[in-house]
Design a protein around this motif. Structure first.
Motif, PDB file in Angstrom:
ATOM      1  N   ILE A   1      21.624  -1.462  -8.456  1.00 20.15           N
ATOM      2  CA  ILE A   1      21.792  -2.702  -7.702  1.00 20.15           C
ATOM      3  C   ILE A   1      20.465  -3.047  -7.034  1.00 20.15           C
ATOM      4  O   ILE A   1      20.044  -4.198  -6.981  1.00 20.15           O
ATOM      5  CB  ILE A   1      22.923  -2.571  -6.676  1.00 20.15           C
ATOM      6  N   SER A   2      19.780  -2.049  -6.508  1.00 16.99           N
ATOM      7  CA  SER A   2      18.450  -2.201  -5.931  1.00 16.99           C
ATOM      8  C   SER A   2      17.736  -0.867  -6.077  1.00 16.99           C
ATOM      9  O   SER A   2      18.364   0.184  -5.895  1.00 16.99           O
ATOM     10  CB  SER A   2      18.556  -2.585  -4.445  1.00 16.99           C
TER      11      SER A   2
ATOM     12  N   GLY B   1      29.633  -4.144  -6.229  1.00 17.87           N
ATOM     13  CA  GLY B   1      28.977  -5.032  -5.283  1.00 17.87           C
ATOM     14  C   GLY B   1      29.667  -4.990  -3.933  1.00 17.87           C
ATOM     15  O   GLY B   1      30.495  -4.107  -3.655  1.00 17.87           O
ATOM     16  N   THR B   2      29.345  -5.958  -3.083  1.00 19.22           N
ATOM     17  CA  THR B   2      29.913  -5.960  -1.730  1.00 19.22           C
ATOM     18  C   THR B   2      31.390  -6.329  -1.706  1.00 19.22           C
ATOM     19  O   THR B   2      32.109  -5.970  -0.775  1.00 19.22           O
ATOM     20  CB  THR B   2      29.133  -6.928  -0.822  1.00 19.22           C
ATOM     21  N   ALA B   3      31.865  -7.058  -2.704  1.00 19.83           N
ATOM     22  CA  ALA B   3      33.281  -7.436  -2.738  1.00 19.83           C
ATOM     23  C   ALA B   3      34.166  -6.233  -2.999  1.00 19.83           C
ATOM     24  O   ALA B   3      35.281  -6.132  -2.476  1.00 19.83           O
ATOM     25  CB  ALA B   3      33.523  -8.505  -3.808  1.00 19.83           C
ATOM     26  N   GLN B   4      33.665  -5.301  -3.829  1.00 24.09           N
ATOM     27  CA  GLN B   4      34.444  -4.099  -4.135  1.00 24.09           C
ATOM     28  C   GLN B   4      33.497  -2.960  -4.492  1.00 24.09           C
ATOM     29  O   GLN B   4      33.202  -2.745  -5.666  1.00 24.09           O
ATOM     30  CB  GLN B   4      35.425  -4.352  -5.280  1.00 24.09           C
ATOM     31  N   PRO B   5      33.009  -2.237  -3.504  1.00 24.63           N
ATOM     32  CA  PRO B   5      32.183  -1.066  -3.804  1.00 24.63           C
ATOM     33  C   PRO B   5      32.955  -0.091  -4.691  1.00 24.63           C
ATOM     34  O   PRO B   5      34.190  -0.041  -4.649  1.00 24.63           O
ATOM     35  CB  PRO B   5      31.912  -0.463  -2.420  1.00 24.63           C
TER      36      PRO B   5
ATOM     37  N   ASP C   1      34.864   2.807  -5.680  1.00 23.59           N
ATOM     38  CA  ASP C   1      35.589   3.882  -5.020  1.00 23.59           C
ATOM     39  C   ASP C   1      36.678   4.359  -5.976  1.00 23.59           C
ATOM     40  O   ASP C   1      36.733   3.953  -7.138  1.00 23.59           O
ATOM     41  CB  ASP C   1      36.178   3.413  -3.686  1.00 23.59           C
TER      42      ASP C   1
ATOM     43  N   HIS D   1      35.135  -0.994 -12.510  1.00 24.66           N
ATOM     44  CA  HIS D   1      33.715  -0.716 -12.695  1.00 24.66           C
ATOM     45  C   HIS D   1      33.320  -0.852 -14.161  1.00 24.66           C
ATOM     46  O   HIS D   1      32.168  -0.626 -14.524  1.00 24.66           O
ATOM     47  CB  HIS D   1      33.376   0.689 -12.192  1.00 24.66           C
TER      48      HIS D   1
END
Length: 330
Positions: free
Chosen positions: A89-90, A201-205, A207, A216
């Motif tokens: 992601i980064s 992403g931030t909406a659904q890391p 897990d 995923h």
């Protein structure tokens, strides 16, 4: 003089790991080979090995492109990578490729407009050259390692998607007649929930729940209207025609997103041009997303199916939905 961006070389890379249709006949316990070969005309595809990443694919395509352009990595001013399967992601995949190339003078960034990404990046790269004299050599790469995000038991996705990378080198030229001519970007954001990799992403890391639900992994959630791609592609081609004052038959070659060969043929029928005007490679490489258009273009370039002076249309589409077109005179 008029400053423009011209395509001066191409490069491509596909992993060595060949996955034939017969592999899916066994793993899915059903005959999918006949449908793949007869309907979508895919015979085999390439998948990355256990240790390969998107940046590895992009690096190999870039090395090929720079060699063909006879310039060193230190001469590159900017690297733009189009991918929705980044290493991380980064940081950006472009920064990783810059380091691998030792392109120490190049700025870098990634873009993600899914499978429309390469044409979007091509548009951006051309405009950097047009707008700013410090950019004379821009490396544009489409990279794709979607096999990392495939649910291997999902027949809707696992048989189609594949891995690879394609690159072009844009170079500054003083010419109104050669190089970048016109472009267009479109989006239909109402389809953003139809297909994608929805975890991470931030909406659904990522897990336990995301993994259990396969969020995923690449998912087709809803079926897209069948006519969207050929209708939108042909509309974008006609818009380029109008802007350039040409007819569809004046275009020497069309390079189109290569997920469904029947959609490509339907677009060409709408434009009333022969099938031979769209070069395709999905038959042996599967669907390589943001890499498919530059990979097809490199293949045509190597086979001398395109030549200096040719008018070329690049038209891509991808999840989101995102669409991009660009016209170049070689």
């Amino acid at each position: 003089m008029f400053r423009n961006a011209r395509i001066v070389s191409t490069g491509s890379y596909a992993p060595e790991n060949i996955v034939p249709n017969s592999y899916f006949d066994k793993t899915l316990n059903t005959n999918v080979s006949d449908w793949l070969e007869e309907v979508v005309q895919i015979k085999e595809r390439r998948w990355v090995s256990e240790n390969q990443t998107t940046s590895d694919l992009c690096y190999e395509a870039a090395i090929n492109c720079l060699k063909n352009g006879n310039i060193s990595a230190s001469d590159v001013d900017l690297i733009i990578i189009a991918t929705d399967t980044p290493d991380f992601i980064s940081p950006s995949t472009a920064a990783i490729v810059q380091d691998k190339l030792k392109a120490t003078n190049a700025g870098t960034f990634d873009i993600n407009s899914a499978c429309a990404g390469f044409v979007t990046a091509l548009d951006i790269g051309a405009k950097y050259i047009r707008a700013d004299k410090q950019y004379n050599n821009v490396l544009v790469i489409g990279g794709y390692a979607m096999s990392r995000h495939l649910n291997k038991s999902d027949k809707k996705t696992v048989t189609l998607f594949a891995d690879g990378a394609g690159a072009v080198l844009l170079q500054s030229v003083d010419s109104e007649d050669a190089g970048f001519l016109a472009s267009e970007l479109k989006s239909m954001g109402q389809y953003n929930g139809y297909m994608g990799v929805y975890a991470g992403g931030t909406a659904q890391p990522v897990d336990v729940n995301a993994i259990e639900n396969h969020d995923h992994k690449l998912k087709f959630v809803n079926r897209f209207p069948k006519e969207i791609n050929p209708t939108t592609w042909s509309e974008m081609a006609l818009t380029l025609n109008e802007r350039l004052g040409v007819q569809s038959d004046d275009v020497d070659m069309y390079f189109i997103t290569q997920l469904n060969i029947n959609s490509i043929w339907e677009m060409l029928d709408i434009l009333d041009v022969p099938k031979e005007k769209a070069h395709t490679i999905m038959h042996h490489y599967g669907y390589t997303g943001s890499a498919c258009i530059p990979m097809a273009f490199h293949d045509a370039w190597e086979k001398k199916l395109v030549k200096p002076g040719d008018l070329i249309y690049f038209i891509g589409s991808g999840g989101g939905l995102a669409f991009a077109s660009a016209a170049f005179r070689l």
